[in-house]
Design an enzyme around this catalytic site. Structure first.
Site, PDB file in Angstrom:
ATOM      1  N   HIS A  43     -75.922  22.776  -1.796  1.00 18.03           N
ATOM      2  CA  HIS A  43     -76.506  22.177  -0.739  1.00 18.03           C
ATOM      3  C   HIS A  43     -75.004  21.240  -0.706  1.00 18.03           C
ATOM      4  CE1 HIS A  43     -79.832  17.745  -1.234  1.00 18.03           C
ATOM      5  NE2 HIS A  43     -78.747  17.834  -0.037  1.00 18.03           N
ATOM      6  N   GLU A  70     -80.367  23.313   0.552  1.00 17.80           N
ATOM      7  CA  GLU A  70     -80.616  22.592   0.784  1.00 17.80           C
ATOM      8  C   GLU A  70     -80.073  21.509   1.451  1.00 17.80           C
ATOM      9  OE1 GLU A  70     -82.308  22.497  -3.933  1.00 17.80           O
ATOM     10  OE2 GLU A  70     -80.907  20.888  -3.657  1.00 17.80           O
ATOM     11  N   HIS A 190     -83.754  18.841 -10.155  1.00 12.86           N
ATOM     12  CA  HIS A 190     -83.354  17.697 -10.460  1.00 12.86           C
ATOM     13  C   HIS A 190     -83.175  16.885 -11.917  1.00 12.86           C
ATOM     14  CE1 HIS A 190     -81.408  14.808  -8.647  1.00 12.86           C
ATOM     15  NE2 HIS A 190     -81.282  14.318  -9.629  1.00 12.86           N
TER      16      HIS A 190
END
Length: 244
Positions: A43, A70, A190
């Site tokens: 990310h 991401e 997450h």
């Protein structure tokens, strides 16, 4: 079987703390794949405080499973994706100063914008996933964008797991089932860890992939990276009588 994609941002954070190349992010990715992970997630953020844009370019050349990139589809991010063309792009609406992702997309409000982004990324050959809270209206609106998958934002699940795991997973079960009915693949990520991952996997038969970074890297400090990757994969093993 649900795939494990390991987010290596924290490995890059450790490297950046000293300004050299230790630990080597590329070698870590190679090793994580060799230890059994089915994907590598990164990310990159605009300030490059962990994964750098050049890391993403370099990883594309060495990842042999799937590279999942991401990020918020800003112009710079989209330019990077056009260049790298990873197997999967996960769209996350995080602000530039966010410590970590902290909300899913409002797919009702941003449906037109997301439809345009999803269409372009698919034309590049990327599978697209939209980061989403477990809300049925948002899942249904996500389907209207043409996305291939959604990624369920699991912070609320992780936060409520120890108090009441049945209540914590209820909204996710409904959202995943609705996504499946609409032809969407389901990812999740997450705050997933060795305590809460197996229950989520058991309760969401639609689950195609989980992306896990922070907890896995923390566990690896004590348990070793190879052992930790395999422990996480074990949480995703098919259950007796399961169809997935």
């Amino acid at each position: 079987m649900t795939k494990l994609s390991v987010n290596i941002n924290k490995i890059a954070t450790l490297r950046n703390a000293r300004g050299h190349n230790r630990p080597d992010v590329l070698q870590a990715a190679r090793d994580i794949e060799r230890f059994g992970a089915e994907g590598i997630t990164v990310h990159p953020r605009p300030d490059e405080r962990h994964i750098r844009y050049q890391d993403v370019r370099d990883l594309k050349g060495i990842v042999t499973t799937e590279l999942n990139v991401e990020g918020n589809p800003t112009p710079d991010f989209l330019d990077l994706v056009r260049e790298v063309r990873p197997e999967q792009v996960t769209l996350v609406p995080d602000a530039p100063d966010a410590i970590t992702s902290n909300a899913g997309w409002d797919t009702l409000r941003h449906q037109g914008y997301l439809r345009d982004v999803v269409g372009e990324l698919q034309q590049l050959g990327c599978r697209v996933s939209i980061f989403l809270d477990p809300d049925l209206a948002l899942v249904e609106a996500a389907a209207q964008t043409g996305t291939d998958r959604i990624e369920l934002y699991t912070e609320a699940y992780a936060r409520g797991y120890h108090a009441n795991r049945e209540a914590a997973v209820a909204a996710y079960r409904l959202a995943a089932a609705r996504a499946g009915q609409l032809g969407l693949g389901v990812n999740a990520g997450h705050d997933l860890d060795l305590d809460n991952l197996a229950w989520l996997h058991q309760q969401l038969p639609e689950l195609a992939e989980v992306s896990i970074g922070h907890a896995l890297i923390c566990d690896a400090l004590y348990l070793g990276l190879e052992n930790t990757v395999q422990l996480y994969r074990r949480q995703l093993a098919p259950r007796a009588g399961s169809s997935h």
